[in-house]
Design a protein around this motif. Structure first.
Motif, PDB file in Angstrom:
ATOM      1  N   GLU A   4       0.845  -1.193   0.000  1.00  0.00           N
ATOM      2  CA  GLU A   4       0.000   0.000   0.000  1.00  0.00           C
ATOM      3  C   GLU A   4       0.884   1.249   0.000  1.00  0.00           C
ATOM      4  O   GLU A   4       1.968   1.252   0.560  1.00  0.00           O
ATOM      5  N   THR A   5       0.389   2.297  -0.626  1.00  0.00           N
ATOM      6  CA  THR A   5       1.159   3.537  -0.601  1.00  0.00           C
ATOM      7  C   THR A   5       0.878   4.342   0.665  1.00  0.00           C
ATOM      8  O   THR A   5       1.698   5.148   1.069  1.00  0.00           O
ATOM      9  N   PRO A  23       1.862   8.052   4.564  1.00  0.00           N
ATOM     10  CA  PRO A  23       2.596   7.349   3.500  1.00  0.00           C
ATOM     11  C   PRO A  23       3.370   6.171   4.094  1.00  0.00           C
ATOM     12  O   PRO A  23       3.966   6.309   5.165  1.00  0.00           O
ATOM     13  N   SER A  24       3.365   5.053   3.406  1.00  0.00           N
ATOM     14  CA  SER A  24       3.962   3.849   4.013  1.00  0.00           C
ATOM     15  C   SER A  24       5.462   3.995   4.207  1.00  0.00           C
ATOM     16  O   SER A  24       6.043   3.306   5.028  1.00  0.00           O
ATOM     17  N   GLY A  25       6.083   4.912   3.488  1.00  0.00           N
ATOM     18  CA  GLY A  25       7.521   5.112   3.649  1.00  0.00           C
ATOM     19  C   GLY A  25       7.863   6.276   4.570  1.00  0.00           C
ATOM     20  O   GLY A  25       9.019   6.707   4.607  1.00  0.00           O
ATOM     21  N   ALA A  26       6.890   6.786   5.313  1.00  0.00           N
ATOM     22  CA  ALA A  26       7.155   7.962   6.157  1.00  0.00           C
ATOM     23  C   ALA A  26       7.982   7.591   7.377  1.00  0.00           C
ATOM     24  O   ALA A  26       7.768   6.551   8.000  1.00  0.00           O
ATOM     25  N   LEU A  68      10.289   4.137  11.633  1.00  0.00           N
ATOM     26  CA  LEU A  68       9.252   4.218  10.614  1.00  0.00           C
ATOM     27  C   LEU A  68       7.933   4.546  11.290  1.00  0.00           C
ATOM     28  O   LEU A  68       7.642   4.047  12.385  1.00  0.00           O
ATOM     29  N   ALA A  70       5.158   3.460  10.486  1.00  0.00           N
ATOM     30  CA  ALA A  70       4.406   2.204  10.589  1.00  0.00           C
ATOM     31  C   ALA A  70       4.695   1.480  11.896  1.00  0.00           C
ATOM     32  O   ALA A  70       3.824   0.805  12.450  1.00  0.00           O
TER      33      ALA A  70
ATOM     34  N   MET B   1      11.640  11.151   3.778  1.00  0.00           N
ATOM     35  CA  MET B   1      10.604  10.227   3.291  1.00  0.00           C
ATOM     36  C   MET B   1      11.237   9.143   2.442  1.00  0.00           C
ATOM     37  O   MET B   1      12.042   9.432   1.560  1.00  0.00           O
ATOM     38  N   ILE B   2      10.891   7.909   2.732  1.00  0.00           N
ATOM     39  CA  ILE B   2      11.361   6.801   1.917  1.00  0.00           C
ATOM     40  C   ILE B   2      10.480   6.766   0.673  1.00  0.00           C
ATOM     41  O   ILE B   2       9.255   6.621   0.765  1.00  0.00           O
ATOM     42  N   ALA B   3      11.123   6.957  -0.484  1.00  0.00           N
ATOM     43  CA  ALA B   3      10.349   7.188  -1.704  1.00  0.00           C
ATOM     44  C   ALA B   3       9.494   5.987  -2.076  1.00  0.00           C
ATOM     45  O   ALA B   3       8.345   6.135  -2.496  1.00  0.00           O
ATOM     46  N   ALA B   4      10.038   4.790  -1.930  1.00  0.00           N
ATOM     47  CA  ALA B   4       9.290   3.602  -2.335  1.00  0.00           C
ATOM     48  C   ALA B   4       8.201   3.285  -1.324  1.00  0.00           C
ATOM     49  O   ALA B   4       8.341   3.574  -0.147  1.00  0.00           O
ATOM     50  N   ALA B   5       7.104   2.710  -1.833  1.00  0.00           N
ATOM     51  CA  ALA B   5       6.077   2.211  -0.911  1.00  0.00           C
ATOM     52  C   ALA B   5       6.669   1.013  -0.171  1.00  0.00           C
ATOM     53  O   ALA B   5       7.312   0.163  -0.770  1.00  0.00           O
ATOM     54  N   LEU B   6       6.482   1.021   1.135  1.00  0.00           N
ATOM     55  CA  LEU B   6       7.084  -0.020   1.963  1.00  0.00           C
ATOM     56  C   LEU B   6       6.004  -0.861   2.615  1.00  0.00           C
ATOM     57  O   LEU B   6       4.981  -0.339   3.044  1.00  0.00           O
ATOM     58  N   TYR B   8       5.467  -3.042   5.920  1.00  0.00           N
ATOM     59  CA  TYR B   8       6.103  -3.181   7.231  1.00  0.00           C
ATOM     60  C   TYR B   8       5.419  -4.300   8.003  1.00  0.00           C
ATOM     61  O   TYR B   8       4.187  -4.340   8.063  1.00  0.00           O
ATOM     62  N   LEU B  31      14.872  -5.371  10.335  1.00  0.00           N
ATOM     63  CA  LEU B  31      15.135  -4.208  11.188  1.00  0.00           C
ATOM     64  C   LEU B  31      15.427  -4.701  12.604  1.00  0.00           C
ATOM     65  O   LEU B  31      14.593  -5.378  13.216  1.00  0.00           O
ATOM     66  N   VAL B  38      17.129   2.487   8.804  1.00  0.00           N
ATOM     67  CA  VAL B  38      16.136   3.500   8.425  1.00  0.00           C
ATOM     68  C   VAL B  38      16.774   4.665   7.651  1.00  0.00           C
ATOM     69  O   VAL B  38      16.268   5.036   6.582  1.00  0.00           O
TER      70      VAL B  38
END
Lengths: 163, 294
Positions: A4-5, A23-26, A68, A70, B1-6, B8, B31, B38
């Motif tokens: 998911e984004t 955002p999932s990468g926040a 993260l 998340a 911000m991590i650009a790619a969708a992650l 977790y 992790l 990170v």
């Protein structure tokens, strides 16, 4: 594997149950500022060096640029905004105010958390212990003398009577 | 911000962590504490990473003794090591290492011993201290559990022999006895170490050295085990012997590590004095420890 984004993060922020789409990468610091609207923690280096993003997570101080968003699911997060009791500053905040231990203020929330953490476990720190306790926080105005003085002042006011 | 969708995940035990990892080991990162991973993800160093499996709730944070062997879980934070009475009394070298980790209380709350070994940064404190303690790494994978000496696990700067489908579970360490010394050279309270030295010296009933260990960290790409036992074992400890052992350390540095903190030449030059200080501290501690037994 679908990724998911955005994700839904639920946490307790400064004593209030909150939810946000993140955002999932926040990074946690980004989510706190952008998605939860709490701008006390600052985003400085994003490498864990400067400490400006420090918050308390489940009772322990952490650098929120190294977490993260998340991973904060279900956590109890306290930012600088959560330290005062209404209009009454915490003793450490008051000591920083009285000693004018901030110039631009960017490092302030991290410094206050580092100082609070020290005084919880060590109510009568030496100067060396104070300096070691804030060694994970950088003040770009180099106002360290006043910061150390503020921690001394806070310790003096907070310490239980000797004996 | 991590650009790619992650994606977790926070597995609740080791089996769940292994299962999550096995789905796509090539794009999954483990992790341990996040203090290195990170920022690396945030810088976009490895764009293939799509999934993070956070090991911090997988039950890998235990510290316990089993006879002479002390088990230290991979996700033990430096703060947990610092607070452990078992570590302070039986592995004081590990305690000394943890107490001095730089970056403030925050980093000691967040950084983990297993994460440090898996990241294999030459400047990190933990790998050298673990090598000095002859620690074995416990590694779980699809085929079961294997053990390998930490010194063999570390194959280069930022490189280990861990396979992508394996998880570093923890360490097994025998109490070494004797006395230890730990010395670290760094520019300021908050900066990364340039060089570390971990020494263990133990005296027998006649006051002769029956164990001598010296490991330098930060000086080479991986911890450098200096063969000090060759010059020290069976001898009575004195200042000349300590000086000879420190010289061994300098002689052992053939390919020094170089980074933005210090050149290789500088690191090679500080190897001897850093080793010397750790050995002197270990000498005092070993003598004191033997006196306490008499």
């Amino acid at each position: 594997m679908s990724t998911e984004t955005t994700i839904r993060v639920e946490l307790t922020l400064d004593g209030v149950a909150r939810t946000a789409e993140v955002p999932s990468g926040a990074l946690l610091v980004e989510a706190l500022r952008e998605d939860f609207g709490t701008t006390g923690p600052k985003l400085g280096c994003a490498t864990g060096d400067c400490g400006a993003c420090t918050v308390r997570r489940d009772g322990e101080i952490v650098k929120s640029c190294l977490e993260l968003a998340a991973g904060a699911q279900g956590c109890e997060i306290v930012t600088i905004e959560g330290l005062a009791d209404g209009d009454e500053l915490s003793p450490v905040q008051q000591a920083f105010w009285d000693e004018q231990a901030f110039q631009c203020g960017f490092c302030l929330s991290g410094m206050v958390f580092a100082a609070e953490d020290l005084l919880r476990s060590n109510p009568r720190p030496t100067d060396d212990e104070i300096r070691w306790a804030i060694s994970g926080n950088l003040c770009r105005c180099t106002g360290y003398e006043a910061i150390v003085e503020a921690v001394r002042t806070a310790a003096r006011r907070m310490a239980p009577p000797a004996g | 911000m991590i650009a790619a969708a992650l994606r977790y995940d926070l597995p609740r035990d080791l089996d769940e962590a292994l299962a999550l990892l096995s789905q796509d080991p090539a794009t999954t990162r483990l992790l341990g504490g996040g203090t290195w991973l990170v920022p690396e993800l945030n810088r976009g160093v490895v764009n293939a990473d799509r999934r993070v499996v956070d090991l911090r709730r997988a039950g890998l944070g235990e510290i316990r003794a089993d006879g002479d062997v002390i088990h230290v879980g991979a996700t033990c934070s430096y703060a947990a090591l610092e607070a452990s009475e078992l570590i302070a009394s039986r592995l004081p070298l590990l305690h000394a290492m943890a107490v001095g980790v730089t970056g403030g209380r925050q980093i000691r709350n967040q950084g983990t011993i297993g994460g440090s070994v898996a990241a294999a940064r030459p400047q990190s404190d933990a790998p050298g201290a673990l090598c000095a303690l002859d620690a074995a790494a416990v590694i779980a994978g699809p085929g079961g559990t294997r053990r390998v000496a930490v010194v063999e696990l570390l194959s280069g700067a930022m490189r280990t022999t861990l396979r992508r489908d394996e998880i570093l579970v923890g360490f097994e360490i025998e109490q070494p006895g004797g006395g230890h010394g730990y010395h670290k050279l760094k520019r300021a309270a908050g900066s990364w170490p340039i060089a570390t030295a971990a020494a263990i010296l133990r005296l027998d009933g006649d006051g002769l050295i029956d164990r001598a260990t010296l490991v330098l960290g930060g000086v080479c790409a991986t911890p450098l085990v200096v063969p000090v036992a060759d010059v020290m074992a069976g001898h009575r400890i004195d200042d000349d012997l300590i000086a000879a052992a420190a010289q061994c350390a300098a002689d052992a540095v053939t390919e020094p590590w170089c980074d933005e903190l210090a050149t290789g030449r500088y690191r090679a030059a500080v190897a001897r004095p850093v080793a010397h200080r750790a050995l002197i501290a270990a000498q005092s501690a070993a003598i004191q420890q033997r006196r306490s037994q008499l």
